[in-house]
Design an enzyme around this catalytic site. Sequence first.
Site, PDB file in Angstrom:
ATOM      1  N   SER A  61       0.756  -0.992  -0.209  1.00  0.00           N
ATOM      2  CA  SER A  61      -0.326   0.084   0.055  1.00  0.00           C
ATOM      3  C   SER A  61       0.778   1.396   0.012  1.00  0.00           C
ATOM      4  CB  SER A  61      -0.912   0.350   1.052  1.00  0.00           C
ATOM      5  OG  SER A  61      -1.260  -1.323   1.184  1.00  0.00           O
TER       6      SER A  61
HETATM    7  N1  SAH Z   1      -0.551  -5.004   4.460  1.00  0.00           N
HETATM    8  C1  SAH Z   1      -0.174  -5.143   3.137  1.00  0.00           C
HETATM    9  C2  SAH Z   1      -0.381  -4.706   1.658  1.00  0.00           C
HETATM   10  C3  SAH Z   1      -1.170  -5.070   1.482  1.00  0.00           C
HETATM   11  S1  SAH Z   1      -2.208  -5.603  -0.323  1.00  0.00           S
HETATM   12  C4  SAH Z   1       1.192  -5.298   2.695  1.00  0.00           C
HETATM   13  O1  SAH Z   1       2.018  -3.753   3.580  1.00  0.00           O
HETATM   14  O2  SAH Z   1       2.217  -4.878   1.632  1.00  0.00           O
HETATM   15  C5  SAH Z   1      -3.680  -6.977   0.568  1.00  0.00           C
HETATM   16  C6  SAH Z   1      -3.320  -8.311   0.520  1.00  0.00           C
HETATM   17  O3  SAH Z   1      -4.442  -9.035   1.342  1.00  0.00           O
HETATM   18  C7  SAH Z   1      -3.083  -9.192  -0.487  1.00  0.00           C
HETATM   19  O4  SAH Z   1      -1.497  -9.517  -0.200  1.00  0.00           O
HETATM   20  C8  SAH Z   1      -4.132  -9.962  -0.633  1.00  0.00           C
HETATM   21  O5  SAH Z   1      -3.433 -11.975  -1.231  1.00  0.00           O
HETATM   22  C9  SAH Z   1      -4.580 -10.726   0.447  1.00  0.00           C
HETATM   23  N2  SAH Z   1      -5.933 -10.941   1.097  1.00  0.00           N
HETATM   24  C10 SAH Z   1      -6.926 -10.963   0.221  1.00  0.00           C
HETATM   25  N3  SAH Z   1      -7.877 -11.682   0.974  1.00  0.00           N
HETATM   26  C11 SAH Z   1      -7.748 -11.967   2.165  1.00  0.00           C
HETATM   27  C12 SAH Z   1      -8.151 -13.117   2.839  1.00  0.00           C
HETATM   28  N4  SAH Z   1      -9.221 -13.738   2.921  1.00  0.00           N
HETATM   29  N5  SAH Z   1      -7.664 -13.641   4.156  1.00  0.00           N
HETATM   30  C13 SAH Z   1      -6.189 -13.454   4.244  1.00  0.00           C
HETATM   31  N6  SAH Z   1      -5.351 -11.977   2.969  1.00  0.00           N
HETATM   32  C14 SAH Z   1      -6.161 -12.025   2.384  1.00  0.00           C
END
Ligand code: SAH
Length: 218
Positions: A61
């Site tokens: 992000s």
């Molecule tokens: N917090 C992260 C950015 C995340 S992008 C950082 O600092 O880099 C969002 C992430 O959420 C992705 O990697 C995606 O695979 C994950 N995601 C989506 N749905 C999810 C779920 N049901 N459980 C766990 N992770 C999930």
Amino acid sequence: MDYLAQRKEMVKSQLENKGIHDPHVLAAFLKIPRHLFVPEDQKNLAYYDGPLPIGEHQTISQPYVVAYMTQALNLLPSDKILEIGTGSGYQAAILSLLVSEVYSVEIIASLGPRATAVLKELGLKNVHTRISDGSFGWPEEAPFDGIIVTAAPEKLPIKLVEQLKIGGKIIIPVALGPLNQSLRIYTKMIQEEAPGYRLEITELLPVLFVPMTGEIKD
Ligand code: SAH
């Protein structure tokens, strides 16, 4: 390439100048090397003001959004926090400097090892990660003082509410439609007249996160 100088500039121009004022949050952003959390070919962009691809169609992000969400949780050093969506591990690393324990769940198995390797390299021993569907939370470690969701579901997953302490906050982007997400805080409050709890909702700002996948839709 002087990453520390770039990081100082990022903290000043992208965070402080845009209203991030919590000194602990700002210090954490100065300390955590964002370039270690992005793929090799993105390192020269690591301190720009935007999200970056991390593979598997997922993103790290924008620094401002990470800082805004972190600040909005009003963290205490004793807090135990759950993150849904480990992704690169950057948000978890920032949290790890501010609270006692961070539990972070990622659903895409191939993203896990990279994030855990960087967290380990930085010696952040209070971050615990696992591959699982975050719509179920992490029941074995509940209750949590706060929960941060970094992917957008259509509804607040009820399991997360169940795993939150009374008085705790969930910060979450809720998808209202395609390209229309609202970042919200749900605070779990004691219900005065009846047993159980109620949720107080605060709308923060429009955001754009990747969709939350997984089984539980509400
Ligand atoms: N917090 C992260 C950015 C995340 S992008 C950082 O600092 O880099 C969002 C992430 O959420 C992705 O990697 C995606 O695979 C994950 N995601 C989506 N749905 C999810 C779920 N049901 N459980 C766990 N992770 C999930």
